[in-house]
Design a protein around this motif. Structure first.
Motif, PDB file in Angstrom:
ATOM      1  N   VAL A   1      45.914  12.980 -30.991  1.00  0.00           N
ATOM      2  CA  VAL A   1      45.951  13.945 -29.887  1.00  0.00           C
ATOM      3  C   VAL A   1      44.595  14.612 -29.657  1.00  0.00           C
ATOM      4  O   VAL A   1      44.005  14.495 -28.580  1.00  0.00           O
ATOM      5  N   GLU A   2      44.093  15.300 -30.659  1.00  0.00           N
ATOM      6  CA  GLU A   2      42.848  16.060 -30.471  1.00  0.00           C
ATOM      7  C   GLU A   2      41.664  15.150 -30.174  1.00  0.00           C
ATOM      8  O   GLU A   2      40.889  15.388 -29.235  1.00  0.00           O
ATOM      9  N   MET A   3      41.505  14.094 -30.987  1.00  0.00           N
ATOM     10  CA  MET A   3      40.387  13.186 -30.782  1.00  0.00           C
ATOM     11  C   MET A   3      40.507  12.451 -29.460  1.00  0.00           C
ATOM     12  O   MET A   3      39.542  12.350 -28.686  1.00  0.00           O
ATOM     13  N   THR A   4      41.693  11.950 -29.151  1.00  0.00           N
ATOM     14  CA  THR A   4      41.906  11.224 -27.902  1.00  0.00           C
ATOM     15  C   THR A   4      41.618  12.110 -26.703  1.00  0.00           C
ATOM     16  O   THR A   4      40.946  11.697 -25.746  1.00  0.00           O
ATOM     17  N   SER A   5      42.125  13.338 -26.735  1.00  0.00           N
ATOM     18  CA  SER A   5      41.916  14.260 -25.624  1.00  0.00           C
ATOM     19  C   SER A   5      40.437  14.503 -25.384  1.00  0.00           C
ATOM     20  O   SER A   5      39.952  14.436 -24.237  1.00  0.00           O
ATOM     21  N   GLY A   6      39.691  14.794 -26.451  1.00  0.00           N
ATOM     22  CA  GLY A   6      38.266  15.053 -26.299  1.00  0.00           C
ATOM     23  C   GLY A   6      37.510  13.858 -25.762  1.00  0.00           C
ATOM     24  O   GLY A   6      36.615  14.000 -24.909  1.00  0.00           O
ATOM     25  N   ALA A   7      37.866  12.666 -26.224  1.00  0.00           N
ATOM     26  CA  ALA A   7      37.148  11.459 -25.798  1.00  0.00           C
ATOM     27  C   ALA A   7      37.402  11.136 -24.335  1.00  0.00           C
ATOM     28  O   ALA A   7      36.471  10.806 -23.587  1.00  0.00           O
ATOM     29  N   ILE A   8      38.658  11.212 -23.879  1.00  0.00           N
ATOM     30  CA  ILE A   8      38.943  10.836 -22.493  1.00  0.00           C
ATOM     31  C   ILE A   8      38.412  11.882 -21.513  1.00  0.00           C
ATOM     32  O   ILE A   8      38.013  11.544 -20.392  1.00  0.00           O
ATOM     33  N   VAL A   9      38.384  13.156 -21.919  1.00  0.00           N
ATOM     34  CA  VAL A   9      37.811  14.184 -21.045  1.00  0.00           C
ATOM     35  C   VAL A   9      36.300  14.006 -20.944  1.00  0.00           C
ATOM     36  O   VAL A   9      35.714  14.131 -19.863  1.00  0.00           O
ATOM     37  N   ALA A  10      35.650  13.697 -22.054  1.00  0.00           N
ATOM     38  CA  ALA A  10      34.207  13.429 -22.021  1.00  0.00           C
ATOM     39  C   ALA A  10      33.908  12.239 -21.111  1.00  0.00           C
ATOM     40  O   ALA A  10      32.953  12.267 -20.326  1.00  0.00           O
ATOM     41  N   ASN A  11      34.725  11.204 -21.207  1.00  0.00           N
ATOM     42  CA  ASN A  11      34.546  10.021 -20.353  1.00  0.00           C
ATOM     43  C   ASN A  11      34.757  10.371 -18.883  1.00  0.00           C
ATOM     44  O   ASN A  11      34.069   9.861 -17.996  1.00  0.00           O
ATOM     45  N   LEU A  12      35.704  11.269 -18.611  1.00  0.00           N
ATOM     46  CA  LEU A  12      35.979  11.697 -17.242  1.00  0.00           C
ATOM     47  C   LEU A  12      34.811  12.483 -16.652  1.00  0.00           C
ATOM     48  O   LEU A  12      34.411  12.266 -15.506  1.00  0.00           O
ATOM     49  N   LEU A  13      34.248  13.403 -17.435  1.00  0.00           N
ATOM     50  CA  LEU A  13      33.248  14.328 -16.917  1.00  0.00           C
ATOM     51  C   LEU A  13      31.848  13.736 -16.840  1.00  0.00           C
ATOM     52  O   LEU A  13      31.096  14.047 -15.910  1.00  0.00           O
ATOM     53  N   GLU A  14      31.473  12.910 -17.822  1.00  0.00           N
ATOM     54  CA  GLU A  14      30.091  12.408 -17.830  1.00  0.00           C
ATOM     55  C   GLU A  14      29.965  10.942 -18.207  1.00  0.00           C
ATOM     56  O   GLU A  14      28.843  10.422 -18.312  1.00  0.00           O
ATOM     57  N   GLY A  15      31.062  10.267 -18.418  1.00  0.00           N
ATOM     58  CA  GLY A  15      30.993   8.887 -18.883  1.00  0.00           C
ATOM     59  C   GLY A  15      30.788   8.857 -20.386  1.00  0.00           C
ATOM     60  O   GLY A  15      30.444   9.865 -21.008  1.00  0.00           O
ATOM     61  N   MET A  16      30.977   7.704 -20.978  1.00  0.00           N
ATOM     62  CA  MET A  16      30.846   7.582 -22.428  1.00  0.00           C
ATOM     63  C   MET A  16      29.372   7.585 -22.826  1.00  0.00           C
ATOM     64  O   MET A  16      28.618   6.693 -22.443  1.00  0.00           O
ATOM     65  N   LYS A  17      28.981   8.603 -23.587  1.00  0.00           N
ATOM     66  CA  LYS A  17      27.619   8.701 -24.113  1.00  0.00           C
ATOM     67  C   LYS A  17      27.624   8.610 -25.640  1.00  0.00           C
ATOM     68  O   LYS A  17      26.670   8.987 -26.307  1.00  0.00           O
ATOM     69  N   PHE A  18      28.717   8.113 -26.191  1.00  0.00           N
ATOM     70  CA  PHE A  18      28.883   8.019 -27.641  1.00  0.00           C
ATOM     71  C   PHE A  18      29.873   6.902 -27.928  1.00  0.00           C
ATOM     72  O   PHE A  18      30.467   6.335 -27.017  1.00  0.00           O
ATOM     73  N   ALA A  19      30.042   6.590 -29.199  1.00  0.00           N
ATOM     74  CA  ALA A  19      31.024   5.582 -29.606  1.00  0.00           C
ATOM     75  C   ALA A  19      31.923   6.177 -30.679  1.00  0.00           C
ATOM     76  O   ALA A  19      31.607   7.207 -31.279  1.00  0.00           O
ATOM     77  N   LEU A  20      33.044   5.545 -30.910  1.00  0.00           N
ATOM     78  CA  LEU A  20      33.995   5.961 -31.941  1.00  0.00           C
ATOM     79  C   LEU A  20      33.943   4.951 -33.080  1.00  0.00           C
ATOM     80  O   LEU A  20      34.154   3.754 -32.866  1.00  0.00           O
ATOM     81  N   GLY A  21      33.672   5.436 -34.288  1.00  0.00           N
ATOM     82  CA  GLY A  21      33.378   4.588 -35.432  1.00  0.00           C
ATOM     83  C   GLY A  21      34.381   3.518 -35.794  1.00  0.00           C
ATOM     84  O   GLY A  21      33.982   2.430 -36.231  1.00  0.00           O
ATOM     85  N   PRO A  22      35.695   3.741 -35.651  1.00  0.00           N
ATOM     86  CA  PRO A  22      36.646   2.707 -36.055  1.00  0.00           C
ATOM     87  C   PRO A  22      36.461   1.368 -35.358  1.00  0.00           C
ATOM     88  O   PRO A  22      36.834   0.334 -35.891  1.00  0.00           O
ATOM     89  N   THR A  23      35.904   1.376 -34.144  1.00  0.00           N
ATOM     90  CA  THR A  23      35.545   0.118 -33.475  1.00  0.00           C
ATOM     91  C   THR A  23      34.311   0.342 -32.611  1.00  0.00           C
ATOM     92  O   THR A  23      34.318   1.192 -31.715  1.00  0.00           O
ATOM     93  N   MET A  24      33.266  -0.441 -32.885  1.00  0.00           N
ATOM     94  CA  MET A  24      32.070  -0.459 -32.045  1.00  0.00           C
ATOM     95  C   MET A  24      31.684  -1.914 -31.838  1.00  0.00           C
ATOM     96  O   MET A  24      31.237  -2.586 -32.763  1.00  0.00           O
ATOM     97  N   ALA A  25      31.896  -2.415 -30.619  1.00  0.00           N
ATOM     98  CA  ALA A  25      31.512  -3.783 -30.281  1.00  0.00           C
ATOM     99  C   ALA A  25      30.201  -3.726 -29.510  1.00  0.00           C
ATOM    100  O   ALA A  25      30.041  -2.908 -28.597  1.00  0.00           O
ATOM    101  N   ILE A  26      29.260  -4.586 -29.877  1.00  0.00           N
ATOM    102  CA  ILE A  26      27.933  -4.526 -29.283  1.00  0.00           C
ATOM    103  C   ILE A  26      27.294  -5.912 -29.296  1.00  0.00           C
ATOM    104  O   ILE A  26      27.601  -6.732 -30.167  1.00  0.00           O
TER     105      ILE A  26
END
Length: 414
Positions: A188-213
Motif C-alpha cells: 500500500v504505502e510503497m505502491t501509492s508513493g510510486a504511482i503518484v510520483a509517476n503521475l506527477l513527474e514520471g519515473m525518475k527512480f527504480a524499485l530494487g526488487p526488479t530493475m531491467a536495463i
C-alpha cells in the motif's frame, strides 16, 4: 485553549493534505491500469536475457523464490547467481534447484570481500562480467515471480527511448504479525508513493526488487561501479537513467516481495533503515511524506476535540482518517498490485499508516544504519561510509591491494 485549537487546526490541515493524497492515488491508479507499454514497431523476436541474482545466506522461502525464475515461459534466458564466498549456503540451494532444471543455463560467481560500501553492488559488478546478454534483469533474492515475468518486463526495452523497466510489488508475509504489517506497507504505502510520483513527474527512480536495463544504457551511466557507494542503489540507477535521457518504465507486471523479517526488532530496523535511506537520497520529497499520512492527524484531532469538550468533532476527524486509510489500502494495495490481503486487511492498514509515520519520524534520529553485518553512516546524496571498526580495517586493506581485492569463480551450465 488557544494551543488546543491550534492542534485541532493542525489535525484538520493534515487530514486535508492526506485526503488530497488519496485523490492523487486514485487518479494514478486509474492511469496505471489504463496505460500499457507497447512493443517497438517492427520487433518480432524477443531477445536473450540475463537474470542477475545476488545472494547472501539462507532466508525464508529462498528455494521457492529462486525456483520461480527457473520456471520462466521465455525462449532464451540465463541466470547468474552471485555470492561473496563459495560456501554460502544459498549456493547449495541454487545447485539443488539447478539439478531439477538442467535446460536453464546457470552461472555462479563468487566475488570475495566487498571493496566498496555496497556489498550487493560489488557482487553485481562481478556478475555483470560474465553476463552474455545485452538485456539484463536485476532482482533480489526475496522475490517470487510468475512464469510470464520476463515476457512482460523485457519488451518495453526494445524501444530505444526506454532505458529501464521496474516493477511494483506485493508484500508477501512469511509468518507473524510484524511480517504481515510490513508486507501490508509494501503493498500500500510503497505502491501509492510510486504511482503518484509517476503521475506527477514520471519515473525518475527504480524499485530494487526488479530493475531491467539494456547493457548500452548501463554502461553509459557508469555501470555498477558508479552505484557502489550508495545505499539506495536502485534509486540512484533509475535517476541516472532518467538523467541520461532514457525513460524509466513502470511495468504493469507486479511481483511478490517476500518479507523475511518476522520479529519486531528485525522488521522495525529494516523499515527505519529504508526510511533513512530515502531521507538522504531525496531530502525534500522525504520531508513532504509526512503530509501523506492520515492517522497521526486523526489522532491529533480526536485528542484536541476531546480536550475542547467536543468529542463528536474529534470522533468525526478520527473516523475520517480511519476511512481514508482503509480506502487507500483498497485502491492501491488491491486495485493496483492485486494484493487480496490489502482488501481483507483494509481495516488494519490504519495501524500500519500510524507505524509508517513513526518510521518516518525515526528516520531523523541519526544517520547510522545497520546493513547485514556492518554499520554505516549515511551522507548527503545517499552515499554511505562503513564505520564498523572491523569492517573498516578490511576495506582499507582491500583498497591497498585493489588488484587482488576480489576473485571470481564462474561455473557454466547449459
Amino acid at each position: 485553549m488557544m494551543f488546543l485549537r491550534l492542534l485541532l487546526l493542525f489535525g484538520v490541515a493534515g487530514l486535508i493534505s492526506s485526503t488530497g493524497y488519496l485523490v492523487l492515488v486514485a487518479i494514478a491508479s486509474l492511469r496505471f491500469r489504463r496505460d500499457r507499454p507497447c512493443l517497438a514497431p517492427g520487433v518480432n523476436e524477443l531477445p536473450a536475457v540475463t537474470l542477475l541474482k545476488p545472494l547472501c545466506g539462507l532466508e525464508p522461502g529462498l528455494e521457492e523464490n529462486l525456483a520461480s525464475f527457473f520456471e520462466q515461459d521465455y525462449p532464451r534466458f540465463e541466470i547468474v547467481f552471485g555470492a561473496r564466498w563459495p560456501d554460502d549456503p544459498a549456493l547449495d540451494v541454487v545447485r539443488h534447484i539447478r539439478a531439477r532444471y538442467p535446460n536453464v543455463p546457470v552461472e555462479i560467481v563468487t566475488s570475495g570481500e566487498p571493496w566498496r560500501p555496497n556489498a550487493k553492488v560489488c557482487s553485481l559488478a562481478k556478475m555483470y562480467e560474465v553476463a552474455s546478454s545485452d538485456y539484463l534483469i536485476i532482482s533480489d533474492s526475496d522475490v517470487k515471480v510468475a512464469p510470464n515475468y520476463i515476457r512482460e518486463v523485457v519488451p518495453p526495452l526494445l524501444d530505444e527511448q526506454n532505458g529501464m523497466v521496474t516493477c511494483l510489488y506485493r508484500g508477501r508475509p512469511t509468518g507473524g504479525i510484524w511480517s504481515k504489517l510490513e508486507a501490508l506497507g509494501m503493498s500500500v504505502e510503497m505502491t501509492s508513493g510510486a504511482i503518484v510520483a509517476n503521475l506527477l513527474e514520471g519515473m525518475k527512480f527504480a524499485l530494487g526488487p526488479t530493475m531491467a536495463i539494456r547493457r548500452d544504457v548501463l554502461d553509459a551511466v557508469g555501470g555498477f561501479e558508479s552505484l557502489a557507494d550508495f545505499c539506495a542503489d536502485d534509486y540512484v540507477l533509475g535517476r541516472k537513467v532518467a538523467e541520461y535521457g532514457r525513460q524509466v518504465v513502470m511495468s504493469q507486471h507486479a511481483i511478490d516481495h517476500v518479507v523475511i523479517n518476522r520479529s519486531f526488532a528485525e522488521s522495525m530496523r529494516h523499515q527505519v533503515r529504508w526510511m533513512k535511506s530515502t531521507r538522504f537520497s531525496r531530502c525534500a520529497g522525504h520531508a513532504g511524506t509526512a503530509l501523506t499520512f492520515a492517522m497521526p492527524f486523526g489522532i491529533l484531532g480526536l485528542v484536541a476535540g476531546i480536550a475542547l469538550h467536543n468529542a463528536v468533532l474529534g470522533a468525526v476527524l478520527f473516523g475520517a482518517a480511519f476511512l481514508n486509510r482503509a480506502l487507500l489500502s483498497v485502491i492501491s494495495g488491491w486495485g493496483v498490485v492485486n494484493d487480496r490481503r490489502a482488501l481483507h486487511l483494509a481495516w488494519v492498514y490504519p495501524l500500519r499508516d500510524l507505524m509508517g509515520f513513526l518510521f518516518w519520524a525515526a528516520s531523523y534520529s541519526g544517520r547510522q544504519i545497520k546493513w547485514r553485518e556492518g554499520w554505516y553512516r549515511l551522507e548527503p546524496g545517499g552515499r554511505m561510509v562503513l564505520t564498523h571498526p572491523e569492517g573498516l580495517s578490511v576495506a582499507e586493506a582491500l583498497a591497498d591491494a585493489s588488484a587482488e581485492a576480489t576473485t571470481v569463480a564462474a561455473e557454466r551450465y547449459s
